[in-house]
Structures are given as C-alpha cells and as structure tokens.
Write a protein that holds these residues in place. Structure first.
Motif, PDB file in Angstrom:
ATOM      1  N   GLY A  54      44.384  33.680  42.334  1.00  0.00           N
ATOM      2  CA  GLY A  54      43.228  34.726  42.970  1.00  0.00           C
ATOM      3  C   GLY A  54      43.380  34.392  44.676  1.00  0.00           C
ATOM      4  O   GLY A  54      43.262  33.636  45.237  1.00  0.00           O
ATOM      5  N   THR A  55      43.433  35.695  45.020  1.00  0.00           N
ATOM      6  CA  THR A  55      43.617  35.844  46.600  1.00  0.00           C
ATOM      7  C   THR A  55      42.532  36.799  47.441  1.00  0.00           C
ATOM      8  O   THR A  55      42.011  37.704  46.462  1.00  0.00           O
ATOM      9  CB  THR A  55      45.067  36.322  47.134  1.00  0.00           C
ATOM     10  OG1 THR A  55      45.255  37.509  46.574  1.00  0.00           O
ATOM     11  CG2 THR A  55      46.218  35.218  46.926  1.00  0.00           C
ATOM     12  N   LEU A  56      42.152  36.688  48.335  1.00  0.00           N
ATOM     13  CA  LEU A  56      41.327  37.380  48.991  1.00  0.00           C
ATOM     14  C   LEU A  56      41.770  38.760  49.575  1.00  0.00           C
ATOM     15  O   LEU A  56      43.033  38.590  50.219  1.00  0.00           O
ATOM     16  CB  LEU A  56      40.397  36.827  50.016  1.00  0.00           C
ATOM     17  CG  LEU A  56      39.562  35.450  49.503  1.00  0.00           C
ATOM     18  CD1 LEU A  56      39.041  34.583  50.600  1.00  0.00           C
ATOM     19  CD2 LEU A  56      38.627  36.201  48.467  1.00  0.00           C
ATOM     20  N   PRO A  57      41.153  39.805  49.729  1.00  0.00           N
ATOM     21  CA  PRO A  57      41.719  40.956  50.485  1.00  0.00           C
ATOM     22  C   PRO A  57      42.062  40.731  52.045  1.00  0.00           C
ATOM     23  O   PRO A  57      41.469  39.832  52.637  1.00  0.00           O
ATOM     24  CB  PRO A  57      40.664  41.922  50.339  1.00  0.00           C
ATOM     25  CG  PRO A  57      39.405  41.279  49.861  1.00  0.00           C
ATOM     26  CD  PRO A  57      39.793  40.006  49.399  1.00  0.00           C
ATOM     27  N   GLU A  58      43.100  41.363  52.386  1.00  0.00           N
ATOM     28  CA  GLU A  58      43.477  40.997  53.836  1.00  0.00           C
ATOM     29  C   GLU A  58      42.561  41.550  54.922  1.00  0.00           C
ATOM     30  O   GLU A  58      42.404  41.139  55.923  1.00  0.00           O
ATOM     31  CB  GLU A  58      44.977  41.554  54.021  1.00  0.00           C
ATOM     32  CG  GLU A  58      45.818  40.562  53.709  1.00  0.00           C
ATOM     33  CD  GLU A  58      47.220  40.826  53.548  1.00  0.00           C
ATOM     34  OE1 GLU A  58      47.753  42.005  54.387  1.00  0.00           O
ATOM     35  OE2 GLU A  58      48.041  40.167  52.912  1.00  0.00           O
ATOM     36  N   GLU A  59      42.017  42.809  54.401  1.00  0.00           N
ATOM     37  CA  GLU A  59      41.034  43.601  55.154  1.00  0.00           C
ATOM     38  C   GLU A  59      39.670  43.804  54.382  1.00  0.00           C
ATOM     39  O   GLU A  59      39.788  43.889  53.123  1.00  0.00           O
ATOM     40  CB  GLU A  59      41.591  44.905  55.582  1.00  0.00           C
ATOM     41  CG  GLU A  59      42.700  44.839  56.532  1.00  0.00           C
ATOM     42  CD  GLU A  59      43.291  46.362  56.857  1.00  0.00           C
ATOM     43  OE1 GLU A  59      42.548  47.344  56.587  1.00  0.00           O
ATOM     44  OE2 GLU A  59      44.457  46.463  57.367  1.00  0.00           O
ATOM     45  N   GLY A  77      35.219  32.004  40.178  1.00  0.00           N
ATOM     46  CA  GLY A  77      36.458  31.164  39.766  1.00  0.00           C
ATOM     47  C   GLY A  77      37.605  32.046  39.791  1.00  0.00           C
ATOM     48  O   GLY A  77      37.559  32.999  40.532  1.00  0.00           O
ATOM     49  N   GLY A  78      38.755  31.774  38.872  1.00  0.00           N
ATOM     50  CA  GLY A  78      39.961  32.352  38.986  1.00  0.00           C
ATOM     51  C   GLY A  78      39.822  33.914  38.768  1.00  0.00           C
ATOM     52  O   GLY A  78      40.475  34.490  39.604  1.00  0.00           O
ATOM     53  N   TYR A  79      39.176  34.272  37.606  1.00  0.00           N
ATOM     54  CA  TYR A  79      39.156  35.638  37.218  1.00  0.00           C
ATOM     55  C   TYR A  79      38.296  36.215  38.158  1.00  0.00           C
ATOM     56  O   TYR A  79      38.523  37.499  38.507  1.00  0.00           O
ATOM     57  CB  TYR A  79      38.648  35.770  35.883  1.00  0.00           C
ATOM     58  CG  TYR A  79      38.681  37.186  35.264  1.00  0.00           C
ATOM     59  CD1 TYR A  79      39.933  37.656  34.736  1.00  0.00           C
ATOM     60  CD2 TYR A  79      37.610  37.948  35.213  1.00  0.00           C
ATOM     61  CE1 TYR A  79      40.086  38.888  34.516  1.00  0.00           C
ATOM     62  CE2 TYR A  79      37.849  39.288  34.643  1.00  0.00           C
ATOM     63  CZ  TYR A  79      39.132  39.628  34.299  1.00  0.00           C
ATOM     64  OH  TYR A  79      39.316  41.056  33.996  1.00  0.00           O
ATOM     65  N   ALA A  80      37.043  35.879  38.646  1.00  0.00           N
ATOM     66  CA  ALA A  80      36.171  36.631  39.753  1.00  0.00           C
ATOM     67  C   ALA A  80      37.059  36.706  40.976  1.00  0.00           C
ATOM     68  O   ALA A  80      37.016  37.918  41.289  1.00  0.00           O
ATOM     69  CB  ALA A  80      35.075  35.438  40.058  1.00  0.00           C
ATOM     70  N   ILE A  81      37.563  35.758  41.384  1.00  0.00           N
ATOM     71  CA  ILE A  81      38.526  36.095  42.572  1.00  0.00           C
ATOM     72  C   ILE A  81      39.618  36.902  42.501  1.00  0.00           C
ATOM     73  O   ILE A  81      40.116  37.864  43.248  1.00  0.00           O
ATOM     74  CB  ILE A  81      38.740  34.937  43.557  1.00  0.00           C
ATOM     75  CG1 ILE A  81      37.348  34.325  43.905  1.00  0.00           C
ATOM     76  CG2 ILE A  81      39.645  35.009  44.582  1.00  0.00           C
ATOM     77  CD1 ILE A  81      37.427  32.670  44.437  1.00  0.00           C
ATOM     78  N   GLY A  82      40.312  36.817  41.334  1.00  0.00           N
ATOM     79  CA  GLY A  82      41.562  37.424  41.085  1.00  0.00           C
ATOM     80  C   GLY A  82      41.580  38.808  40.375  1.00  0.00           C
ATOM     81  O   GLY A  82      42.229  39.585  40.893  1.00  0.00           O
ATOM     82  N   LYS A  83      40.467  38.970  39.742  1.00  0.00           N
ATOM     83  CA  LYS A  83      40.506  40.277  39.139  1.00  0.00           C
ATOM     84  C   LYS A  83      38.951  41.107  39.156  1.00  0.00           C
ATOM     85  O   LYS A  83      38.951  42.333  39.672  1.00  0.00           O
ATOM     86  CB  LYS A  83      40.788  40.145  37.899  1.00  0.00           C
ATOM     87  CG  LYS A  83      42.038  39.992  37.467  1.00  0.00           C
ATOM     88  CD  LYS A  83      43.205  41.005  37.967  1.00  0.00           C
ATOM     89  CE  LYS A  83      44.551  40.532  37.727  1.00  0.00           C
ATOM     90  NZ  LYS A  83      45.793  41.373  38.288  1.00  0.00           N
TER      91      LYS A  83
END
Ligand code: NAD
Length: 405
Positions: A54-59, A77-83
C-alpha cells in the motif's frame, strides 16, 4: 499470508512477499512476531506497524465535491492503505474525512497524505467522539474479522453509516448483532464485496443469466496460496482463531463461495465440508490449512470449492454447463482477471473492462444508497447468509455428513 498476501490481492504482490519476506528484516518487532505463537496477537483493536503493501498518493486529493459522503477509515493496514483509502478519494461521491488507528505516527502520515485535518485523526480510545464530528457521515471498517462486529456496533452507536470489509464477522450471531445495530440506528450497513462491482464478475453473471453455457451442471472454485508467517503481523492475524475464525474459507474461499452463488443465481440446499489442519506446522495451530466443500443447489448444479493456505497460488472459477464452459483464471484479483467462454470447439476471450474500477464503484454505490435511500446491493443480510454457509461447511466437516441449509 493471505489477504495479507491476500487472497484478495493481486497475485504479483503475493508472490513478491512470499519470495522476499518483505518487512521482517527492517523491524525487530516484526522478527519477534514471526516467532511468536499466533495467539500472541490480542483480539482487540491495537496499533500495528506500517503494512507490507500500500502506498500513499503523491498529491493530496482535490477537495470533495458538494454532497460527497465523508468517511472515516478504521484500521490502517494493507487493504485500507492499498485499496480502501484510494477508492474513497477517487469516487465522485465519497472522500476520506477521518482516520482511526492505534498507531499515531502511521495515522498522522496517512491523514496528511489525504488532507485529513489533525482533529479528524482518532485513536481506538477516542473513537466515540466521532459521534460529534459532522464531517464524518460513514465509517469503513478495515480491521481483522474478529473486530468487525464490535467496531460496526460502535460506529452505529456514533450515528454513522457503515461499510464493513469481508468476511462480515466470525459467526452468524455477530452478523445478526450488526444488522440489528444498523436497524436500531436507522443507518445503512454494506459488506464490502468488491466483486459485485468488478467488470469480469459482472459480465460472467450476465452471461450465466443469459444462458451462455446452457444449464449449469457444476461450478468449480479454487482460492489457494501458501501462508507464510515470517513477514508481517498482517499475515499473522489470519492465523489467529479469535481474529480469523476457521481461516481460509472465511478469508479467501469466500470469493469462491460468493462466485458460486452469484453465477448460479441460486441459494444452496445442502453442503458437505472437509477440513485439514496440518499437524506440527506452526502456521496451523489455530486455523485450518485447507477447507473443501461440495455445495448442492436446487437445480441439481453442484459446486466443488477448495480453499487453502497450504497450496500453490490459484484463483479460479470454472462453470460447466450443458452447452459450454466459462473459465475465469484469475477470477477475483484486484486486476489482471481473465475470462474465456468455450463452446462447440471455439474459444472466446472476454475482456469486459478494467478490474481496478471495482473499488471506487463499490464505495460510490454506498454513497448513492446513503444519499438516495436506495437498497444496498451487498447488505448485511448477504454477509449473514454467507457466514451461515461457512458455518454449515465447518459443521458438516466436523460431523462428517451432509448438512441441509
Ligand atoms: P492488515 O493486517 O494489513 O491490517 C489490519 C489493520 O487493522 C492493522 O494494520 C491495524 O491498523 C488494525 N488492527 C487493529 N487491531 C489489530 C489486531 N489486533 N491485529 C491486527 N491488526 C489490527 O490486514 P488487511 O489485509 O488490511 O485486512 C483488513 C480487513 O480487510 C480484513 O477484514 C480483510 O478480510 C479485509 N480485506 C479485504 C480485501 C478485499 O479484497 N476486499 C483484501 C484484503 C483484506
């Protein structure tokens, strides 16, 4: 790992994690976790380190459109941040209004990336105060399964609508409590069954209704991968009974079970289940390693379901009918799904759309149901139906006989 490596996940991410053990080397805490017994993870909401994907938006996303539903995401967690967070930020009708986490550094980082004000960052201890936060109309529960019922009830007590990740809860009793809390609060409850918004699965359902393979004789489903505890706590809660129930069937096999129901358009009459729990394997001290089931429908069609945390990667649905075969492999990934129709010696490859749309379409549907009062396509009652079937499969396995449902 499962979801963590997720059943739900794209195969490429799962393979990467299995091969690299990503995350462990960087953290002594994780290394300690990797050797602890699964039950060392408490069944209560608590802070966890940055997940393994999971990554955060650049902007920072643009300001919400008028009428957008502000959503608080519980569990980062992974799904929250990733999707989940990207879906809320992308859909026209939703935005990330608050985050709830037991890890203040992680919460601050996620909040900043999504433009969430500091006073809309909640901990599990301060969550009740969200009742007074008018910026938040709904709550998205992205916690381990064993915490879904408790946190859904808390969200309804705070007067918010709820979208809850799958599986709905550990047992039918918890699901019933969640539905009752939704009714008492007069707020919507949606189970985040993303495949009901995914182009391949929607097209497959349409084809089955149109008789593309004729009368359905059998549906085979497989949702398998090899769990590995040595990566991240994300992997480990899935091996803890109090947080994950029986294990693979609830977590990954649920996709096969769901597919059998929406592709057949039928509700089963009986199930026969079998479970395996590999002895002397530290991954499977609390949950099953493999679950198999035979599910019979009123038409006579039969589903053969296999789901495993102890097998090579497979995510497959095959429908065999009187006049043809529909093959989906992978069937329910985040993206990269593939589908073909085999009929009379010919093979038609179908590419009905971008699977990535499923996430934003799902939360958009939730927002529209809140705004218009329309019925939810994947309501709590559907989650309860599925958990009853999961329980019946486990019961059948324990009794060694067919169970009517
Ligand atoms: P994860 O382990 O990556 O994240 C869980 C998060 O919950 C943690 O990061 C932490 O913030 C929080 N948490 C609070 N108390 C915890 C505890 N006692 N143990 C562990 N974590 C705790 O898991 P995930 O893969 O993000 O799964 C979260 C939920 O999302 C589950 O319900 C899972 O089934 C669901 N999920 C759905 C999909 C899908 O495709 N729909 C995919 C993955 C996960």
């Amino acid at each position: 790992m499962t979801d963590p490596t997720g059943p739900d996940h794209s195969g490429s991410r799962r393979r990467f994690l299995q091969l690299t053990g990503a995350g462990v080397a960087a953290s002594p805490w994780l290394a300690a976790c990797a050797t602890a017994a699964p039950s060392a993870i408490p069944a209560r909401a608590m802070g966890m380190p940055w997940p393994d994907w999971g990554t955060l938006p650049e902007e920072v996303p643009p300001p919400p459109k008028p009428g957008s539903v502000g959503v608080a995401v519980v569990g980062l967690g992974g799904y929250a941040i990733g999707k989940a967070l990207p879906a809320l930020a992308t859909a026209e009708g939703t935005h990330v209004a608050a985050v709830v986490s037991g890890n203040p550094e992680k919460a601050a980082k996620v909040a900043a990336a999504y433009g969430v004000p500091e006073d809309a960052v909640y901990s599990y201890e301060t969550f009740a105060q969200i009742a007074n936060d008018d910026r938040v109309e709904a709550v998205y529960i992205v916690l381990p399964t064993g915490l879904h019922a408790e946190w859904t009830e808390l969200a309804f007590a705070a007067g918010k609508h709820v979208i809850c990740e799958k599986p709905m809860a550990l047992n039918a009793g918890e699901c019933a409590r969640m539905i009752a809390a939704s009714e008492a609060a007069n707020r919507k409850l949606m189970i985040a069954y993303r495949c009901h918004f995914e182009p391949y699965n929607l097209k497959a359902t349409e084809l089955m209704r149109a008789g593309a393979v004729g009368a359905i004789r059998s549906i085979e489903t497989a949702n398998n991968y090899s769990a590995n505890r040595a990566h991240n706590p994300s992997n480990d809660w899935r091996l803890v009974k109090a947080l994950a129930g029986g294990g693979p069937l609830e977590d990954y096999g649920l996709y096969g079970l769901q597919a059998a129901l929406y592709l057949s358009g039928e509700v089963p009459v009986s199930v026969r289940g079998w479970t395996e729990q590999v002895p002397n394997d530290p991954r499977f001290t609390e949950v099953f390693s493999t679950v198999k089931a035979e599910i019979t429908f009123p038409s006579g069609a039969v589903t053969k379901l296999v789901t495993s945390y102890n097998a090579d990667n497979l995510n497959m649905v095959k429908v065999t009918g009187s006049d043809g075969i529909l093959l989906m492999e992978p069937a329910t990934y985040y993206d990269g799904n593939a589908m073909k129709l085999l009929k009379g010696g010919t093979e038609e490859v179908l590419m009905p759309g971008d699977s990535n749309l499923q996430f934003s379409r799902m939360v958009q549907h939730f927002a529209e149901a809140i705004r218009t009062g329309a019925a939810i396509k994947t309501p709590g009652e559907m989650g309860l139906r599925d958990i009853r079937l999961v329980e019946a499969i486990h019961r059948s396995a324990a009794m060694g006989e067919v169970v009517a449902v």
